[in-house]
Scaffold this active site. Sequence first.
Site, PDB file in Angstrom:
ATOM      1  N   GLY A 188      60.673  37.415  41.100  1.00  0.00           N
ATOM      2  CA  GLY A 188      60.817  37.819  42.494  1.00  0.00           C
ATOM      3  C   GLY A 188      59.938  39.025  42.777  1.00  0.00           C
ATOM      4  O   GLY A 188      58.962  39.298  42.078  1.00  0.00           O
ATOM      5  N   GLY A 189      60.348  39.776  43.798  1.00  0.00           N
ATOM      6  CA  GLY A 189      59.586  40.966  44.188  1.00  0.00           C
ATOM      7  C   GLY A 189      59.501  41.965  43.058  1.00  0.00           C
ATOM      8  O   GLY A 189      58.634  42.857  43.074  1.00  0.00           O
ATOM      9  N   GLY A 423      20.729  40.505  42.975  1.00  0.00           N
ATOM     10  CA  GLY A 423      21.826  41.391  43.364  1.00  0.00           C
ATOM     11  C   GLY A 423      22.660  41.804  42.163  1.00  0.00           C
ATOM     12  O   GLY A 423      23.177  42.926  42.091  1.00  0.00           O
ATOM     13  N   ALA A 424      22.760  40.898  41.208  1.00  0.00           N
ATOM     14  CA  ALA A 424      23.584  41.196  40.034  1.00  0.00           C
ATOM     15  C   ALA A 424      22.981  42.342  39.217  1.00  0.00           C
ATOM     16  O   ALA A 424      23.703  43.102  38.575  1.00  0.00           O
ATOM     17  CB  ALA A 424      23.754  39.956  39.183  1.00  0.00           C
TER      18      ALA A 424
END
Length: 533
Positions: A188-189, A423-424
């Site tokens: 859960g949370g 870009g890398a």
Amino acid sequence: MNLKPETVKGKRVLTTKSRVEQKNDELLEKRVVALEGGGEQAIQKQLAKGKLTARQRIELLLDPGTFTETKMFVRHHCRNFGLENKKYYTDGVITGFGQVNGKLVYVYSQDFTILGGSLGEAHAKKIVDLLDQAIQNGAPVIGFNDSGGARIQEGANSLAGYGDLFLRNVRASGIIPQISCIVGPSAGGAVYSPALTDFIVMTEDTSYMFVTGPAVVKAVTGEEATFEELGGASTHSVNSGIAHLVGSDELESIELIKVLLSYLPSNNLEDPPIKEITTTNTVGLQELNTIIPEDPQEPYDMREIILQVVDRGNFLELQKKWAQNIIIGFGRLNGYPVGVVANQPSILAGALDINASIKAARFIRFCDSFNIPIITFVDVPGFLPGLDQEHNGIIKHGAKLIYAYAEATVPKLTVITRKAYGGAYIVMGSKHLACDINFAWPSAEIAVMGAEGAVQILYRRELAKTEYPEELLEKLKTKYAEEFNNPYLAAEKGYIDDVILPSETRKKLINALWPLLRKRERRFNKKHGNMPL
Ligand code: HXC
């Protein structure tokens, strides 16, 4: 018992205890009750599942005799659903502080034998208070998570407890290292407290984390999955990358935490701990001179380079089985802790994709928060092309990595071993993102793209016209490679500080790191940047 044995005129007799003595006894009795947790039956059930008890975990983590327990006598005050008849000391979480290899740490350990380790108001407050102490005194927090989640009988108070805890996790972030060790359910949370910490260590077969359990998943989506498939250690180490480290059993998980701690400072105001190095690496370094294959398309294992360059036996790889096209981990250079980020050419040719970007960016931010220099090894052909990557947001996720490198003010050193395209090249610790020292091996290829792609674009018309396109293509590729696939154009511009022999890498990095340990960088004041999330 209000009687005590005493020796009167040489004879053993029973006398009445004083009121103070009785009170002392009362304390000891209460302690015995507290130490029993949820009782013998529940403890046996816990052990039968192959799990340790909450106290055993703390005992194994801390140096012997160093644990000081806090708030042992805390109990809940809930009167719903018969809970008033189920009051246990500790309220299902043991808290305190002690030492790991002589260093102060704060620790909490949820006790599944008490109400399933569920978190109610008092339970939460104990952890919250512990975190406040840890922040105030600048020491790491280690949490053992073994809990059924929000204590159902306490309703909104349990949820409030989680909220308070999340707030402390966020406040502690970047001030003290936070490590979560999952040793049972985390559902859960409740998963979000570990998720807000810096590192998650899981244990094979006995730990699992998910936001919604198998039954809910089946009801909502129709998908069927076991606990393990949905959120076991294998799932989170391979598919989601949630787990940074996985122990085959709890003992191994605890050992991994100790190794991890050995690389970390206690808080953001300290430097990381230096370890005296007794062995130096000389054997093997020569082999680096021939590790790059003749064929630029042929893969090799970047891990071999890392292991030769860092101090022998000092590399702790994180998230090893997830986004394997990038390697992250802690190592040491001449005893000084460093964070290593490296493309892995043997997986996806080392291309950057969404997961690799996220993995490296978060690691770089941790290192930057805690004064750990970053060493980057580059062999990257670019960002991974594809519809899947574009549709899932490689633009914003790739930007995370740029942001993390550019934002980091710790010493940053980079070694380009082979490809550094497009870009890398910029992203992976280039000079342009304010890296301090950038080395390249003679085999480095720093270019907008590889020869094949470049020639296809630049000479499209010529290749279409010729009778022998293959021949022309080869000729043009060779010409392009001779001109661009080397480190010297970038070195001429000063984008590379030095071209070095692979066998010199370790020595060069150690020498380069030394002055950078005095690095100070001034930036404009701001509340915080707006990282592309
Ligand atoms: C109160 C709980 C509990 C809970 C377990 N127990 N979880 N009590 N609140 N959340 C109790 C059980 O009633 C039982 O009590 C004892 O702990 C041991 O549990 P078992 O079920 O016998 O153990 P096991 O078979 O190992 O199963 C473990 C389990 C299961 C899978 C975790 O207990 C379970 O499903 N619990 C509920 C999980 C859950 O849905 N939690 C809420 C998640 S939502 P007795 O007296 O019989 O020994 C959440 C929201 C957080 O956490 C939101 C934050 C923002």
